[in-house]
Design a protein around this motif. Structure first.
Motif, PDB file in Angstrom:
ATOM      1  N   ARG A   1      45.641  56.093 -28.141  1.00  0.00           N
ATOM      2  CA  ARG A   1      44.410  56.512 -27.446  1.00  0.00           C
ATOM      3  C   ARG A   1      44.742  57.037 -26.044  1.00  0.00           C
ATOM      4  N   TRP A   2      45.611  56.327 -25.326  1.00  0.00           N
ATOM      5  CA  TRP A   2      45.948  56.767 -23.966  1.00  0.00           C
ATOM      6  C   TRP A   2      46.668  58.112 -23.991  1.00  0.00           C
ATOM      7  N   GLU A   3      47.489  58.324 -25.034  1.00  0.00           N
ATOM      8  CA  GLU A   3      48.190  59.616 -25.134  1.00  0.00           C
ATOM      9  C   GLU A   3      47.154  60.732 -25.319  1.00  0.00           C
ATOM     10  N   GLN A   4      46.086  60.424 -26.076  1.00  0.00           N
ATOM     11  CA  GLN A   4      45.040  61.440 -26.275  1.00  0.00           C
ATOM     12  C   GLN A   4      44.218  61.636 -25.002  1.00  0.00           C
ATOM     13  N   GLU A   5      43.960  60.536 -24.292  1.00  0.00           N
ATOM     14  CA  GLU A   5      43.145  60.618 -23.077  1.00  0.00           C
ATOM     15  C   GLU A   5      43.914  61.214 -21.899  1.00  0.00           C
ATOM     16  N   GLY A   6      45.252  61.190 -21.999  1.00  0.00           N
ATOM     17  CA  GLY A   6      46.075  61.803 -20.953  1.00  0.00           C
ATOM     18  C   GLY A   6      46.276  60.942 -19.723  1.00  0.00           C
ATOM     19  N   MET A   7      45.907  59.677 -19.799  1.00  0.00           N
ATOM     20  CA  MET A   7      46.177  58.780 -18.667  1.00  0.00           C
ATOM     21  C   MET A   7      46.082  57.312 -19.069  1.00  0.00           C
TER      22      MET A   7
END
Ligand SMILES: Cc1cc2nc3c(=O)[nH]c(=O)nc-3n(C[C@H](O)[C@H](O)[C@H](O)COP(=O)(O)OP(=O)(O)OC[C@H]3O[C@@H](n4cnc5c(N)ncnc54)[C@H](O)[C@@H]3O)c2cc1C
Length: 393
Positions: free
Chosen positions: A44-50
């Motif tokens: 999820r964080w990889e998709q959100e970019g942070m």
């Protein structure tokens, strides 16, 4: 035929000899953090970019963000190998963006601890070390990153203190940082005219633009713009025109831990492809039974292990204040090449599966180049080594 296997003792710090109980405890707590708080959310964080701010606070509570920094500022003193073990542990998430984003403060707090104003040392610095604030080091500009002496961002003295104008590029945690340590020109051309400034994230005149990248996806990277940003007198960190020296001192630790990270990431790839080679059947037997495949693994270990021992020795040298910057530069090159070659070979062994987004080796393969460029590019490291190790007259 399914062959049950355990991870390699050579790649598991808990099975390495001569660690203190304290070092084992730090490593175990880092691994628990990775397993419970990072791995389930990574996608999820990889998709959100942070990364979420809560992760910094949690790492702070565990003492990870302040490890190796003075107690007086809220840190926990530790030797450099203990810090390397935390890096190794965090790397087990198989995503360099976690370390880049979570530890972006670690490359900017030393100048604050050594030369920051009383106000910053008593207020912002402890919050950075406890994970309550996010910090960024801002050196690179569009005009070039390797040549720090070519910095164009300018700080001019004024009645209120300083007025900052210019821009920075590729800044890790740049979208979220609460405090930026910015290198700016205050004097003549070249390295002797640069000073460091602590810039609050909510400063008027500061704007940020997110950058899209190949890897380190859960770490936000930004271009920053300073348009008549006013700073108080005590925003200056250290002496005027002496910022270059402070930044340079910082680079040794950054490069040494990048080398450890590269080796740990190589280890993650190796473990992933080895597990696959034990279970994947080809021509009636597991891949590992083919000599040409298993020799790839011994070759990987052959490349990694000397670097690992070298890193440990350099950590001890750094504890004793005698680490050679040229040697650290060469280790960074050797370790990042190791990461590149092992990520490549692991994907080859994983076959089509290695090309899928679900594999850690695929993610790590996309992170190779930033490790060979960031923190001092490969060519620049060779040049530094030639100067520091007496190769050049
Ligand atoms: C994801 C990411 C995060 C980053 N985070 C930060 C950050 O938080 N803060 C920050 O300040 N910077 C950051 N950087 C910038 C990074 O430090 C620079 O990219 C790096 O120093 C190289 O600078 P450059 O990209 O301008 O390349 P250049 O300096 O333009 O170099 C380009 C190429 O030419 C080579 N080269 C340059 N000069 C010579 C020479 N004299 N001889 C031989 N070869 C040479 C270099 O080795 C390199 O291969 C980040 C970069 C990335 C990609």
């Amino acid at each position: 035929m399914f062959l049950p296997r355990q991870s390699l003792a050579l790649l598991d710090p808990l099975q390495w000899p001569d660690h203190t109980d304290e070092q084992r405890a730090i490593y175990k707590s880092t691994i628990r953090f990775v397993e419970h708080s990072i791995k389930p959310n990574l996608q999820r964080w990889e998709q959100e970019g942070m990364l979420p701010r809560s992760l910094h606070r949690e790492a702070g509570t565990l003492g990870l963000t302040g490890l190796g920094f003075p107690e007086a500022f809220g840190g926990t003193p530790a030797d450099n190998w203990s810090r390397a073990l935390v890096t190794w542990g965090l790397s087990q998430a198989g995503a360099g963006g976690v370390i880049a984003g979570l530890m972006s403060h670690s490359i900017m707090v030393w100048p604050l601890a050594v030369a920051g104003s009383k106000r910053i040392q008593s207020r912002e610095l402890p919050q950075l070390l406890r994970g309550e604030m996010i910090g960024s080091l801002c050196v690179t500009e569009a005009s070039g990153g390797s040549d720090v002496s070519a910095i164009q961002t300018q700080a001019v003295a004024c009645d209120q203190g300083w007025k900052l104008n210019g821009s920075k590029l590729y800044i890790t945690s740049g979208m979220r940082a609460d405090l930026l340590l910015v290198a700016a020109r205050t004097g003549a051309k070249g390295s002797q005219g640069i000073s460091l400034f602590a810039v609050p994230g909510d400063a008027k005149g500061l704007s940020r633009q997110p950058l899209d990248k190949t890897g380190w996806l859960c770490s936000d990277t930004a271009a920053l713009f300073f348009d008549d940003v006013y700073l108080p007198h005590d925003a200056l960190v250290g002496e005027i025109n002496r910022g270059f020296q402070l930044v340079m001192q910082n680079f040794n630790a950054e490069r040494l831990f990048m080398a450890v990270q590269a080796l740990a990431m190589a280890g993650v790839c190796l473990e992933e492809s080895l597990a696959w080679a034990w279970s994947r059947q080809s021509f009636g037997q597991p891949l590992i039974q083919h000599q040409v495949i298993r020799h790839k693994f011994s070759a990987m270990l052959q490349a990694m292990l000397p670097c690992l021992h070298w890193a440990r020795r350099l950590c001890q040298d750094m504890d004793g204040g005698r680490a050679n910057a040229g040697e650290i530069a060469l280790l960074k090159n050797a370790a990042t090449r190791c990461m590149r070659d092992i990520a490549d070979e692991s994907i080859q062994i994983l076959g089509g599966q290695g090309f899928m987004r679900s594999s850690a080796s695929e993610r790590i393969y996309r992170e190779v180049k930033v490790m060979m460029i960031g923190g001092g590019a490969d060519e620049i490291m060779h040049e530094l080594a030639c100067r520091q190790l007496g190769v050049m007259p």
